[in-house]
Write a protein that holds these residues in place. Structure first.
Motif, short mmCIF file in Angstrom:
data_model
loop_
_atom_site.label_atom_id
_atom_site.label_comp_id
_atom_site.label_asym_id
_atom_site.label_seq_id
_atom_site.Cartn_x
_atom_site.Cartn_y
_atom_site.Cartn_z
N TYR A 9 0.83 -1.20 0.00
CA TYR A 9 0.00 0.00 0.00
C TYR A 9 0.87 1.26 0.00
O TYR A 9 0.41 2.35 0.34
N ASP A 10 2.12 1.11 -0.37
CA ASP A 10 3.03 2.25 -0.48
C ASP A 10 2.66 3.03 -1.74
O ASP A 10 2.93 2.58 -2.86
N ARG B 55 -0.18 3.14 -6.98
CA ARG B 55 -0.93 4.36 -7.30
C ARG B 55 -1.94 4.09 -8.41
O ARG B 55 -3.05 4.61 -8.40
N TYR B 56 -1.53 3.29 -9.39
CA TYR B 56 -2.44 2.98 -10.49
C TYR B 56 -3.64 2.19 -9.99
O TYR B 56 -4.79 2.55 -10.26
N PHE B 57 -3.40 1.11 -9.25
CA PHE B 57 -4.51 0.30 -8.74
C PHE B 57 -5.43 1.14 -7.85
O PHE B 57 -6.65 1.04 -7.93
N ASP B 58 -4.82 1.96 -6.99
CA ASP B 58 -5.61 2.75 -6.04
C ASP B 58 -6.48 3.78 -6.74
O ASP B 58 -7.49 4.23 -6.20
N ALA B 59 -6.11 4.17 -7.96
CA ALA B 59 -6.89 5.18 -8.70
C ALA B 59 -8.15 4.61 -9.32
O ALA B 59 -9.04 5.37 -9.73
N TRP C 39 -7.97 -6.83 -6.20
CA TRP C 39 -6.90 -6.05 -5.56
C TRP C 39 -7.44 -5.33 -4.33
O TRP C 39 -6.80 -5.33 -3.27
N ARG C 40 -8.62 -4.73 -4.43
CA ARG C 40 -9.18 -4.00 -3.29
C ARG C 40 -9.51 -4.93 -2.13
O ARG C 40 -9.28 -4.60 -0.96
N GLU C 41 -10.05 -6.09 -2.43
CA GLU C 41 -10.34 -7.07 -1.37
C GLU C 41 -9.05 -7.48 -0.66
O GLU C 41 -9.00 -7.60 0.56
N ARG D 176 -8.00 -2.33 6.10
CA ARG D 176 -9.36 -1.88 5.87
C ARG D 176 -9.56 -0.43 6.32
O ARG D 176 -9.30 -0.07 7.46
N GLY D 177 -10.03 0.40 5.38
CA GLY D 177 -10.36 1.79 5.70
C GLY D 177 -9.16 2.67 5.98
O GLY D 177 -9.31 3.78 6.50
N THR D 178 -7.95 2.21 5.64
CA THR D 178 -6.76 3.01 5.91
C THR D 178 -5.92 3.12 4.65
O THR D 178 -6.09 2.38 3.69
N ALA D 179 -4.98 4.05 4.68
CA ALA D 179 -4.01 4.22 3.59
C ALA D 179 -2.65 4.48 4.22
O ALA D 179 -2.55 4.89 5.38
N TRP D 180 -1.61 4.26 3.44
CA TRP D 180 -0.23 4.35 3.93
C TRP D 180 0.43 5.55 3.28
O TRP D 180 0.34 5.75 2.08
N LEU D 181 1.09 6.38 4.11
CA LEU D 181 1.76 7.58 3.61
C LEU D 181 3.20 7.60 4.10
O LEU D 181 3.45 7.49 5.30
N ARG D 182 4.14 7.72 3.16
CA ARG D 182 5.55 7.78 3.55
C ARG D 182 6.03 9.23 3.49
O ARG D 182 5.69 9.96 2.56
N MET D 183 6.84 9.62 4.47
CA MET D 183 7.40 10.98 4.49
C MET D 183 8.81 10.93 5.03
O MET D 183 9.22 9.93 5.64
N ASP D 184 9.55 12.01 4.82
CA ASP D 184 10.92 12.05 5.33
C ASP D 184 10.90 12.22 6.85
O ASP D 184 9.90 12.63 7.45
#
Length: 225
Positions: free
Chosen positions: A118-119, A126-130, A175-177, A184-192
């Motif tokens: 989920y990175d 990003r493509y799948f998530d769109a 993919w979504r399943e 479930r109901g969350t997303a992953w965000l990477r930052m410095d």
């Protein structure tokens, strides 16, 4: 379903003439990390195969499907504005994976396991998530080595043809399943690290209970949202 390779049987001791069909895809049950299981049907034209060391490259054939207008913002970082898609829409590399096919004669089915992430810094994610619905056209490009017996029983090896390919349309719902089962109901965000530390300090100073609450403080909702 996708198919690759000719199906003719060869003489005893001849190099097995392999062909591949991607028959199905589903979430891998009881996996520690999100993983999609592709069922790969392998045909040897009746020949006995000692094993196959199979390298698989999976590409997303992004030009082979239509896109709803609701996807434009999410796809912008990948392909730019919709008006430019005639030149910017292109295939994307999803992953490369290696599989050892055990001994078989004639036909066999094996599981091709593809870990998912989920990175959202990963292009394929990003493509799948769109995408909200429909199918994702995939291209499977096979290479590797087949092990077989010569007419006198000696172990022989041969490189697989670079022309071995298969196609499969993966339902977005699979993919979504797979992702929802683990996130479930969350997303992953990477930052410095510096930005992370600033966000931690902001959350602590405001005594905010969650990261979502901290982001809501920083990014107030507009009227009507």
């Amino acid at each position: 379903m996708g198919v690759a390779g000719p199906w003719a049987a060869g003489a005893a001791g001849a190099i097995p003439n392999l062909a591949f069909v991607v028959a199905d895809a589903a979430r891998l049950e009881h996996a520690a990390a999100p993983t999609i299981r592709f069922t790969l049907h392998v045909e040897s034209g009746g020949a006995a195969v000692r094993s196959v060391l199979l390298d698989t490259q999976i590409r997303i054939a992004a030009t082979r499907r239509a896109y709803a207008r609701e996807s434009d913002d999410r796809l912008f970082e990948l392909f730019g504005a919709r008006a430019d898609w005639s030149t910017t829409l292109r295939s994307l590399l999803w992953t490369r994976t290696t599989l050892v096919v055990p001994p078989f004669t004639g036909t066999t089915d094996v599981d091709l396991l593809v870990p998912c992430t989920y990175d959202l810094d990963v292009t394929a994610t990003r493509y799948f998530d769109a995408l909200a619905e429909g199918d994702v056209p995939l291209e499977f490009l096979f290479s590797g080595t087949v092990f077989y017996s010569a007419a006198d029983g000696r172990l022989q090896t041969a490189r697989l043809s670079w022309e071995l390919e298969a196609e499969y349309r993966l339902p977005v719902a699979v993919w979504r399943e797979t992702m929802d089962h683990h996130f479930r109901g969350t997303a992953w965000l990477r930052m410095d690290r510096e930005s992370h530390d600033r966000l931690v300090a902001f959350k602590s100073r405001r005594a905010l209970p969650t990261w979502a609450a901290a982001l809501d403080e920083l990014l107030p909702r507009e009227e009507g949202e």
